[in-house]
Enzyme design. Structure first.
Site, PDB file in Angstrom:
ATOM      1  N   ASP A 148      37.112  45.300  45.891  1.00 56.09           N
ATOM      2  CA  ASP A 148      37.161  45.546  44.528  1.00 56.09           C
ATOM      3  C   ASP A 148      36.724  46.913  44.107  1.00 56.09           C
ATOM      4  O   ASP A 148      37.579  47.669  43.385  1.00 56.09           O
ATOM      5  CB  ASP A 148      36.137  44.888  43.934  1.00 56.09           C
ATOM      6  CG  ASP A 148      36.254  44.759  42.348  1.00 56.09           C
ATOM      7  OD1 ASP A 148      37.054  44.567  41.588  1.00 56.09           O
ATOM      8  OD2 ASP A 148      35.089  45.416  41.913  1.00 56.09           O
TER       9      ASP A 148
ATOM     10  N   GLU B 235      41.172  41.228  47.776  1.00 52.90           N
ATOM     11  CA  GLU B 235      40.252  42.296  47.753  1.00 52.90           C
ATOM     12  C   GLU B 235      39.696  42.208  48.951  1.00 52.90           C
ATOM     13  O   GLU B 235      39.358  43.513  49.319  1.00 52.90           O
ATOM     14  CB  GLU B 235      39.152  42.050  46.481  1.00 52.90           C
ATOM     15  CG  GLU B 235      39.615  42.162  45.163  1.00 52.90           C
ATOM     16  CD  GLU B 235      38.614  41.688  44.172  1.00 52.90           C
ATOM     17  OE1 GLU B 235      38.594  42.454  43.201  1.00 52.90           O
ATOM     18  OE2 GLU B 235      37.972  40.760  44.410  1.00 52.90           O
TER      19      GLU B 235
END
Length: 220
Positions: free
Chosen positions: A44, A116
Site C-alpha cells: 500500500d 497490494e
C-alpha cells in the site's frame, strides 16, 4: 501465462510471491503458514509513493488538493481489484477450502489486498525502481483517466464552454517525440488561427489538458 509473465517480473525469492498470494484464511486452518497481510501493508505504501511521484511529475497543473483526489482514486480498493481482475490474479491465489467455496477468488476485497501484497513482494525482491516500473505498466491508463476525468479538472471542456459564449471553438494540434515507452507529446490550442496555449505531457490527452489550462489563463 505465468504470473511472472503477466506482471513482467520474475521473482528471485519464490517464498515472497507464495506469501503474497496466500490469504489469511489459510493460516486459520494451517497454523504457522505465512499470509499476505504484512506484504499488503508494505505494498500500500509503495503504491502510494509511485502514484504520487507520477502524478506530481506528469500533471504540473494539478494543485495539492487535486493531486490528493487523483491519488486516492488510483490507489482505492476498487482500482486495485480492477487491476487484479485484469491480470487474472484470482486464479493464482492460495485460499482455504471454505474461502474457495464462498467464491474468494472473485471477491474484490481479497483481490485488492493480494494486489497490494504482490507490490510489496516485488519491492522486497527487486527494489523500488523495478516495482515502480511494474506499477506504471499496470496503472498507467488508470492514472491518466483519473487525472483527466470530466467534471474534476477537465480544462478542455471549460475552455470550450468559455469560447462558446463568444461563438468560437478551440482546435488542437498534437505532436509526439521519443520512443513508444517514453514518448512526450506537445499540444497547441488555436482559436481563429491564434495560439492561446501549449503544453507537454506523457499522453495526447494530458498535453491537450495542459494546453487548454494555459489557454484559460491567457483568456483571463
Amino acid at each position: 501465462m505465468t504470473l511472472g509473465e503477466i506482471l513482467g517480473y520474475e521473482f528471485s525469492d519464490r517464498a515472497l510471491v507464495e506469501m503474497a498470494l496466500t490469504h489469511r484464511s489459510v493460516g486459520a486452518h494451517s497454523p504457522g503458514t505465512s499470509d499476505n497481510e504484512r506484504l499488503e501493508f508494505l505494498g500500500d505504501a509503495v503504491l502510494q509513493l509511485a502514484v504520487t511521484e507520477k502524478i506530481y511529475n506528469d500533471y504540473p497543473g494539478l494543485a495539492e488538493g487535486e493531486l490528493a483526489k487523483v491519488r486516492a482514486a488510483v490507489v482505492s480498493g476498487e482500482s486495485l481489484s480492477q487491476v487484479a481482475n485484469r491480470v487474472g490474479l484470482g486464479r493464482f491465489l492460495n485460499l482455504s477450502a471454505s474461502e474457495e467455496r464462498s467464491g474468494g477468488r472473485t471477491k474484490d476485497s481479497i483481490l485488492a489486498n493480494a494486489m497490494e501484497a504482490i507490490i510489496g513482494a516485488v519491492y522486497l525482491d527487486g527494489g523500488l525502481e523495478v516495482v515502480t516500473g511494474m506499477i506504471y505498466r499496470l496503472w498507467g491508463s488508470t492514472i491518466d483517466d483519473k487525472a483527466e476525468s470530466p467534471g474534476r479538472l477537465d480544462f478542455k471542456t471549460r475552455l470550450q464552454e468559455v469560447l462558446a459564449t463568444q461563438g468560437k471553438r478551440p482546435s488542437y494540434e498534437v505532436s509526439g517525440v521519443g520512443p513508444d515507452h517514453d514518448r512526450i507529446f506537445t499540444a497547441t490550442v488555436f482559436v481563429d488561427g491564434t495560439v492561446l496555449g501549449s503544453g507537454q505531457g506523457p499522453s495526447k490527452k494530458a498535453s491537450e489538458q495542459i494546453a487548454a489550462q494555459q489557454a484559460l489563463e491567457t483568456l483571463k
